[in-house]
Scaffold this motif. Structure first.
Motif, PDB file in Angstrom:
ATOM      1  N   ALA A   1     -17.592  47.405  51.656  1.00 14.36           N
ATOM      2  CA  ALA A   1     -18.221  46.132  51.735  1.00 14.36           C
ATOM      3  C   ALA A   1     -16.831  45.103  51.874  1.00 14.36           C
ATOM      4  O   ALA A   1     -15.930  45.393  51.247  1.00 14.36           O
ATOM      5  N   ASP A   2     -17.221  43.924  52.600  1.00 12.75           N
ATOM      6  CA  ASP A   2     -16.164  43.213  52.828  1.00 12.75           C
ATOM      7  C   ASP A   2     -15.934  42.224  51.547  1.00 12.75           C
ATOM      8  O   ASP A   2     -17.016  41.534  50.918  1.00 12.75           O
ATOM      9  N   GLY A   3     -14.759  42.146  51.310  1.00 12.73           N
ATOM     10  CA  GLY A   3     -14.479  41.059  50.054  1.00 12.73           C
ATOM     11  C   GLY A   3     -13.885  39.779  50.580  1.00 12.73           C
ATOM     12  O   GLY A   3     -13.889  39.507  51.685  1.00 12.73           O
ATOM     13  N   SER A   4     -13.571  39.232  49.405  1.00  7.80           N
ATOM     14  CA  SER A   4     -12.757  37.819  49.624  1.00  7.80           C
ATOM     15  C   SER A   4     -11.385  37.890  49.285  1.00  7.80           C
ATOM     16  O   SER A   4     -11.014  38.014  48.189  1.00  7.80           O
ATOM     17  N   ALA A   5     -10.439  37.569  50.236  1.00  6.43           N
ATOM     18  CA  ALA A   5      -8.992  37.598  49.884  1.00  6.43           C
ATOM     19  C   ALA A   5      -8.604  36.745  48.902  1.00  6.43           C
ATOM     20  O   ALA A   5      -7.890  36.799  48.070  1.00  6.43           O
ATOM     21  N   ALA A   6      -9.360  35.313  48.831  1.00  5.81           N
ATOM     22  CA  ALA A   6      -9.471  34.403  48.016  1.00  5.81           C
ATOM     23  C   ALA A   6      -9.324  34.845  46.706  1.00  5.81           C
ATOM     24  O   ALA A   6      -8.735  34.635  45.650  1.00  5.81           O
ATOM     25  N   ASN A   7     -10.515  35.497  46.668  1.00  7.14           N
ATOM     26  CA  ASN A   7     -11.070  36.101  45.276  1.00  7.14           C
ATOM     27  C   ASN A   7     -10.124  37.193  44.696  1.00  7.14           C
ATOM     28  O   ASN A   7      -9.460  37.421  43.517  1.00  7.14           O
ATOM     29  N   GLY A   8      -9.453  37.827  45.701  1.00  8.83           N
ATOM     30  CA  GLY A   8      -8.561  38.943  45.387  1.00  8.83           C
ATOM     31  C   GLY A   8      -7.367  38.371  44.824  1.00  8.83           C
ATOM     32  O   GLY A   8      -6.733  39.172  44.061  1.00  8.83           O
ATOM     33  N   ALA A   9      -7.007  37.309  45.448  1.00  8.81           N
ATOM     34  CA  ALA A   9      -5.780  36.806  45.064  1.00  8.81           C
ATOM     35  C   ALA A   9      -5.656  36.360  43.729  1.00  8.81           C
ATOM     36  O   ALA A   9      -4.598  36.232  42.843  1.00  8.81           O
ATOM     37  N   GLN A  10      -6.940  35.976  43.086  1.00  9.17           N
ATOM     38  CA  GLN A  10      -7.091  35.713  41.683  1.00  9.17           C
ATOM     39  C   GLN A  10      -7.064  36.938  40.925  1.00  9.17           C
ATOM     40  O   GLN A  10      -6.526  36.992  39.725  1.00  9.17           O
ATOM     41  N   LYS A  11      -7.885  37.961  41.260  1.00  9.62           N
ATOM     42  CA  LYS A  11      -7.966  39.122  40.776  1.00  9.62           C
ATOM     43  C   LYS A  11      -6.923  39.967  40.440  1.00  9.62           C
ATOM     44  O   LYS A  11      -6.653  40.707  39.565  1.00  9.62           O
ATOM     45  N   ILE A  12      -5.956  39.971  41.286  1.00  8.15           N
ATOM     46  CA  ILE A  12      -4.661  40.633  41.079  1.00  8.15           C
ATOM     47  C   ILE A  12      -3.811  40.183  40.109  1.00  8.15           C
ATOM     48  O   ILE A  12      -2.953  40.954  39.017  1.00  8.15           O
ATOM     49  N   LYS A  13      -4.068  38.996  39.360  1.00 11.54           N
ATOM     50  CA  LYS A  13      -3.454  38.458  38.207  1.00 11.54           C
ATOM     51  C   LYS A  13      -4.512  39.193  36.861  1.00 11.54           C
ATOM     52  O   LYS A  13      -3.762  39.455  36.118  1.00 11.54           O
ATOM     53  N   THR A  14      -5.752  38.869  37.216  1.00 10.32           N
ATOM     54  CA  THR A  14      -6.712  39.135  36.041  1.00 10.32           C
ATOM     55  C   THR A  14      -6.258  40.680  35.745  1.00 10.32           C
ATOM     56  O   THR A  14      -6.528  40.909  34.636  1.00 10.32           O
ATOM     57  N   PHE A  15      -6.552  41.395  36.621  1.00 13.76           N
ATOM     58  CA  PHE A  15      -6.367  43.109  36.368  1.00 13.76           C
ATOM     59  C   PHE A  15      -4.693  43.644  36.261  1.00 13.76           C
ATOM     60  O   PHE A  15      -4.574  44.771  36.094  1.00 13.76           O
ATOM     61  N   GLY A  16      -3.998  42.631  36.616  1.00 18.59           N
ATOM     62  CA  GLY A  16      -2.466  43.099  36.134  1.00 18.59           C
ATOM     63  C   GLY A  16      -1.615  43.589  37.668  1.00 18.59           C
ATOM     64  O   GLY A  16      -0.777  44.242  37.410  1.00 18.59           O
ATOM     65  N   CYS A  17      -2.377  43.798  38.521  1.00 13.51           N
ATOM     66  CA  CYS A  17      -1.934  44.611  39.768  1.00 13.51           C
ATOM     67  C   CYS A  17      -0.454  43.919  40.267  1.00 13.51           C
ATOM     68  O   CYS A  17       0.200  44.612  40.907  1.00 13.51           O
ATOM     69  N   ILE A  18      -0.200  42.675  39.923  1.00 11.18           N
ATOM     70  CA  ILE A  18       1.113  42.102  40.263  1.00 11.18           C
ATOM     71  C   ILE A  18       2.358  42.733  39.631  1.00 11.18           C
ATOM     72  O   ILE A  18       3.470  42.724  40.077  1.00 11.18           O
ATOM     73  N   THR A  19       2.029  43.143  38.488  1.00 12.94           N
ATOM     74  CA  THR A  19       2.882  43.724  37.603  1.00 12.94           C
ATOM     75  C   THR A  19       3.762  44.806  38.268  1.00 12.94           C
ATOM     76  O   THR A  19       4.935  44.741  38.548  1.00 12.94           O
ATOM     77  N   CYS A  20       2.920  45.931  39.015  1.00 11.64           N
ATOM     78  CA  CYS A  20       3.414  47.157  39.853  1.00 11.64           C
ATOM     79  C   CYS A  20       3.445  46.709  41.229  1.00 11.64           C
ATOM     80  O   CYS A  20       4.532  46.901  41.943  1.00 11.64           O
ATOM     81  N   HIS A  21       2.668  46.236  41.829  1.00 13.21           N
ATOM     82  CA  HIS A  21       2.396  45.971  43.308  1.00 13.21           C
ATOM     83  C   HIS A  21       2.732  44.718  43.925  1.00 13.21           C
ATOM     84  O   HIS A  21       2.685  44.519  45.006  1.00 13.21           O
ATOM     85  N   GLY A  22       3.111  43.670  42.917  1.00 16.85           N
ATOM     86  CA  GLY A  22       3.394  42.257  43.286  1.00 16.85           C
ATOM     87  C   GLY A  22       2.259  41.407  44.045  1.00 16.85           C
ATOM     88  O   GLY A  22       1.170  42.000  44.609  1.00 16.85           O
ATOM     89  N   ARG A  23       2.642  40.192  43.963  1.00 19.35           N
ATOM     90  CA  ARG A  23       1.609  39.180  44.457  1.00 19.35           C
ATOM     91  C   ARG A  23       1.675  39.428  45.997  1.00 19.35           C
ATOM     92  O   ARG A  23       0.820  39.305  46.853  1.00 19.35           O
TER      93      ARG A  23
END
Length: 113
Positions: free
Chosen positions: A22-44
């Motif tokens: 399913a298509d997602g939202s890049a804007a929502n994903g930008a918030q979720k990378i912080k929520t789920f800690g993705c930025i720690t390893c994969h970066g913003r």
């Protein structure tokens, strides 16, 4: 008979494609990378901060979606990713995959010798 087989395969693939990818939202994903800690390893910016973590910037959305689903179900093994992905909903996965796949990447081949 061959046309019927192709039509059946196309129907199954189209149903799978819309339900699983399913298509997602890049804007929502930008918030979720912080929520789920993705930025720690994969970066913003989708460029890995750790040698053992892959870059995700510009990666194909279907690949990211499939990988996250596989980590969530345990079909793909990585202790950190399995722990993070088990908390993700289908919507979370779609948003994260859309965000990282939407990052533009430019590539230049090395100079010729």
């Amino acid at each position: 008979m061959l046309k019927i087989k192709f039509a059946a395969i196309a129907a199954v693939l189209s149903l799978t494609g819309t339900a699983v990818y399913a298509d997602g939202s890049a804007a929502n994903g930008a918030q979720k990378i912080k929520t789920f800690g993705c930025i720690t390893c994969h970066g913003r910016d989708g460029v890995s901060k750790l040698a053992e973590a892959p870059n995700l910037a510009g990666q194909v959305q279907i690949y990211l979606t499939s990988a996250l689903q596989a980590y969530r179900t345990g079909g793909r093994k990585n202790e950190m990713m399995n722990t993070v992905a088990e908390k993700l909903t289908d919507s979370d996965i779609a948003d994260l995959a859309t965000y990282y796949s939407s990052i533009a990447v430019s590539v230049a081949p090395p100079p010729r010798p």
